[in-house]
Scaffold this active site. Structure first.
Site, PDB file in Angstrom:
ATOM      1  N   HIS A 106      32.083 -33.588 -11.776  1.00 34.42           N
ATOM      2  CA  HIS A 106      33.307 -33.706 -12.443  1.00 34.42           C
ATOM      3  C   HIS A 106      33.110 -32.496 -13.715  1.00 34.42           C
ATOM      4  O   HIS A 106      34.204 -32.348 -14.476  1.00 34.42           O
ATOM      5  CB  HIS A 106      33.888 -34.897 -12.789  1.00 34.42           C
ATOM      6  CG  HIS A 106      34.493 -35.669 -11.514  1.00 34.42           C
ATOM      7  ND1 HIS A 106      35.818 -35.709 -11.285  1.00 34.42           N
ATOM      8  CD2 HIS A 106      33.814 -36.309 -10.684  1.00 34.42           C
ATOM      9  CE1 HIS A 106      35.997 -36.396 -10.233  1.00 34.42           C
ATOM     10  NE2 HIS A 106      34.560 -36.872  -9.931  1.00 34.42           N
TER      11      HIS A 106
ATOM     12  N   ASP B 198      34.631 -26.514 -20.348  1.00 29.79           N
ATOM     13  CA  ASP B 198      35.148 -27.744 -19.494  1.00 29.79           C
ATOM     14  C   ASP B 198      35.270 -27.460 -18.041  1.00 29.79           C
ATOM     15  O   ASP B 198      35.112 -26.496 -17.564  1.00 29.79           O
ATOM     16  CB  ASP B 198      36.852 -28.057 -19.925  1.00 29.79           C
ATOM     17  CG  ASP B 198      37.076 -29.488 -20.115  1.00 29.79           C
ATOM     18  OD1 ASP B 198      36.681 -30.313 -19.342  1.00 29.79           O
ATOM     19  OD2 ASP B 198      38.236 -29.722 -20.692  1.00 29.79           O
TER      20      ASP B 198
END
Length: 713
Positions: free
Chosen positions: A78, A280
């Site tokens: 993730h 991110d």
């Protein structure tokens, strides 16, 4: 952000422990599921998530093979997977990569992260990869790598946005919204400074625009995060102190958790969403903002360093480090005409509604082969093509070149011959032997077989004359002319070998275990022993070997008791090369070393930077290696030898000279040049600890008369 890396051996041990606990619980569940499965039952899926459990699959796969359990293993990360120059900073990078490669499929958010992962597997582990098909070969298996951008429950956010009442009373003011965890990767300080410059460069926005930053507390017990909060508080206070009027404060700052309903209302009422992390994985805030834009269309500003930027093309992108540019992008977003805002937001919403979290889950299951791929969907290959000579052409051609001699140094078991249940069954395939025979007749090729077997045994198995054989990991070396080097052994160890052999036979030779006596080395085999009995067996065997003052070596289901001498395959390889080519061998010889177990690591490490090395890794076991590349099987070693034959066959052959006629030698030197001449081999000395190499060997190719090494060489 390498400067923030802190590596702790204690933390790494804790990480291994946690992964092992999760793996053991998974195996318990798989045992129950497998007990109820029929032969035609669908395989259960183990889906591992995120960086907390990156090596759990290794333990799971080991247990699957030991207990004959069946399942598929998938992994999804993730966070971003870093590029090679960042990932290589981690001291256990090879273990992490091998842990992931014990899965059947590795999913990452975007294509860039997949390429980073594949690149790291190739450069750190030496795996064979296919970048176009996104495949990595490891341990004889093909691992699929797939970009699978995660989505959100789009319809749930739309429903929240419709049902939640208005919570802001901002009048005609426009709202710029930022929602983040309080984390140094989110670029919060950069964002606030950029907003400050917007007010400097465009004073018309004073009392017309408010910036609402929601910072959710994160890792509050860590000093770096405490320092970040303090800095953020100071920046907010500084900007508000500079621009606040009696009727307006430019920044509203919420440090705390916000309910999902309140968040949906903020998303709905914001004119601009500022999603500008410094790094991110995906950033779902951008997607949530788009889902909640059901009234007046707003504008999404997105950092290119967020994974979401790869698919949310209608967003305005800006480098968060460029604060002047960020200020101008905010100005553009605030002044954008409605028709442009509408078309951008419409396309963003349509895409995110289709690629929601359910779509992501189904995409993962299809990539795992659990769900059937629908018509029109792209299907990538899921199996690597077999190793071909072209794989070696790309990697070895430039290294081997067209002028230097080539030394091939090869292990036997697991490298030339497949591993067998009993050493007597390990025979070299006919095609492999034939290519070795042809190479042995090439004057530009020198071949040495470096094995853990006794030297007589390995020579009998290979059965090729005019090459060098090293047995017992180099303690014995048999030269082509029949002369032999035997490393001197302490006299006391003749009795110790007998004593240890007796103890091992009496205490441990049961349940399928047996001892092979190689003279100076004893090898304890336990391949046929049940896996459940091996830990106690190995522990006791090591105790006995050390009690008798032997060094312990571990290989494929074997333990070796070796005499405590400073000699191994690495020292033996250098001795062989120096004996054959002279003291400056590394300046004139190209070397390929291939092996399959930990004893070969000594040679790979000793030759590091002076040779190309291959480690044959046919199993899933995590292997830390000094080798440059990995090969999946003994078949791929045979393919490499075929490439060598093809490559060397394209070169002009050198001429072997007998040393009987100096006048003839001089005439030939004038005809073919000094570099094209080789003398015949003649060995006159076998003790590597007594004298120097004859000076004329320096230019004699593979020919030499006398070669000796000191222990320190």
């Amino acid at each position: 952000m390498p400067d923030r890396c802190i590596f702790s051996a204690e933390s790494w041990e804790a990480y291994i422990k946690v992964n092992t606990i999760f793996a053991e619980k998974t195996i318990e569940a798989l045992r129950k599921v497998n007990a109820t499965m029929g032969p035609d039952s669908a395989l259960p899926l183990v889906w591992i998530h995120d960086y907390h459990l990156m090596i759990a699959a290794n333990t799971i796969r080991q247990k699957l093979e030991e207990e004959n359990l069946r399942c598929k293993i998938g992994f999804f990360l993730h966070i971003p997977f870093p590029p090679w120059d960042i990932f290589r900073l981690f001291p256990r990078d090879d273990v992490i990569l091998q842990g992931l490669l014990d899965c059947d499929m590795v999913g990452l958010h975007i294509n860039d992260y997949c390429i980073n992962f594949i690149d790291c597997c190739q450069r750190r582990l030496g795996c064979r990869v296919d970048r176009n098909a996104m495949l990595v070969e490891h341990g004889g298996r093909t691992v699929r790598v797939r970009p699978l951008p995660i989505g959100i429950p789009f319809d749930d956010f739309v429903k929240l946005a419709k049902e939640t009442p208005k919570i802001l009373n901002s009048g005609d003011q426009k709202l710029i919204l930022g929602v983040d965890r309080l984390d140094y990767t989110k670029g919060l300080v950069h964002r606030l400074r950029a907003f400050e410059r917007l007010l400097e460069y465009h004073p018309e926005y004073k009392e017309k625009v408010t910036f609402l930053q929601i910072a959710v507390p994160s890792r509050t017990d860590i000093k770096e995060y405490q320092d970040l909060k303090e800095e953020l508080d100071q920046v907010v206070g500084s900007i508000n102190g500079r621009f606040t009027t009696p009727n307006w404060s430019p920044i509203r700052y919420i440090y705390g958790c916000v309910s999902q309903a309140e968040l949906a209302a903020f998303y709905r009422e914001a004119s601009v969403a500022l999603v500008t992390p410094l790094r991110d994985g995906m950033n779902l805030v951008a997607k949530e903002f788009v889902a909640c834009q059901i009234d007046e269309p707003g504008v999404l500003i997105l950092s290119p360093f967020a994974g979401a930027a790869g698919m949310m093309h209608e967003a305005l992108t800006v480098n968060p480090y460029e604060m002047d540019d960020s200020a101008e992008i905010m100005h553009r977003a605030l002044s954008m005409p409605r028709d442009e805002r509408e078309v951008r937001m419409l396309n963003l919403r349509r895409r995110e509604q289709i690629h929601n979290v359910d779509y992501w889950m189904k995409s993962f299951l299809k990539a795992m082969g659990i769900l059937i791929v629908e018509d029109g969907e792209e299907i990538l290959p899921d199996t690597m093509t077999p190793v071909t000579m072209d794989d070696f052409e790309e990697y070895l051609s430039k290294y081997v070149g067209s002028t230097c001699k080539l030394a091939l140094m090869l292990d036997y078991d697991g490298t030339l011959s497949p591993i067998q249940t009993h050493p007597d069954l390990a025979t070299i395939p006919l095609q492999t032997k034939q290519v070795l025979e042809r190479l042995s007749r090439n004057p530009d090729v020198f071949i040495a077989i470096v094995s853990g077997r006794s030297v007589e045994n390995v020579k009998e198995l290979v059965g090729i004359n005019d090459i060098t054989y090293a047995g017992n990991h180099g303690l014995e070396i048999l030269h082509p002319d029949g002369t032999k080097f035997v490393h001197p052994m302490p006299l006391a160890y003749e009795d110790k070998v007998s004593t240890l052999l007796k103890e091992l036979q009496e205490e441990l030779c049961n349940d399928g275990a047996w001892v092979e006596n190689k003279g100076a080395v004893l090898t304890l085999h336990y391949r046929d022993m049940l896996a459940s009995k091996r830990p106690a067996f190995i522990k006791r065997a090591i105790e006995l070997m050390r009690q008798n003052e032997f060094n312990v070596g571990q290989g494929h289901c074997v333990l070796e008791a070796r005499p405590p001498v400073l000699w191994n395959k690495g020292r033996a390889s250098i001795y062989i090369l120096r004996t054959a080519f002279g003291v400056d061998w590394h300046e004139r010889i190209r070397i390929i070393y291939a092996g399959d177990d930990v004893t070969d690591e000594d040679a790979m490490l000793a030759l590091k930077g002076m040779a190309v090395s291959f480690r044959v890794t046919p199993s899933h076991t995590t292997i830390r290696t000094s080798a440059d590349k990995r090969l999946p099987s003994t078949d791929s070693v045979a393919t490499m030898l075929n490439w060598v034959e093809r490559h060397m066959g394209r070169r002009k052959p050198r001429i072997r000279l007998n040393s009987t006629s100096s006048s003839t030698s001089k005439q030939l030197l004038s005809l073919v040049g000094e570099e094209g001449v080789m003398s015949t081999m003649s060995f006159q000395g076998t003790n590597p600890e007594s004298s120097d190499v004859n000076s004329h060997n320096k230019d004699a190719g593979v020919g030499y008369t006398t070669s000796h090494l000191n222990e320190s060489d």
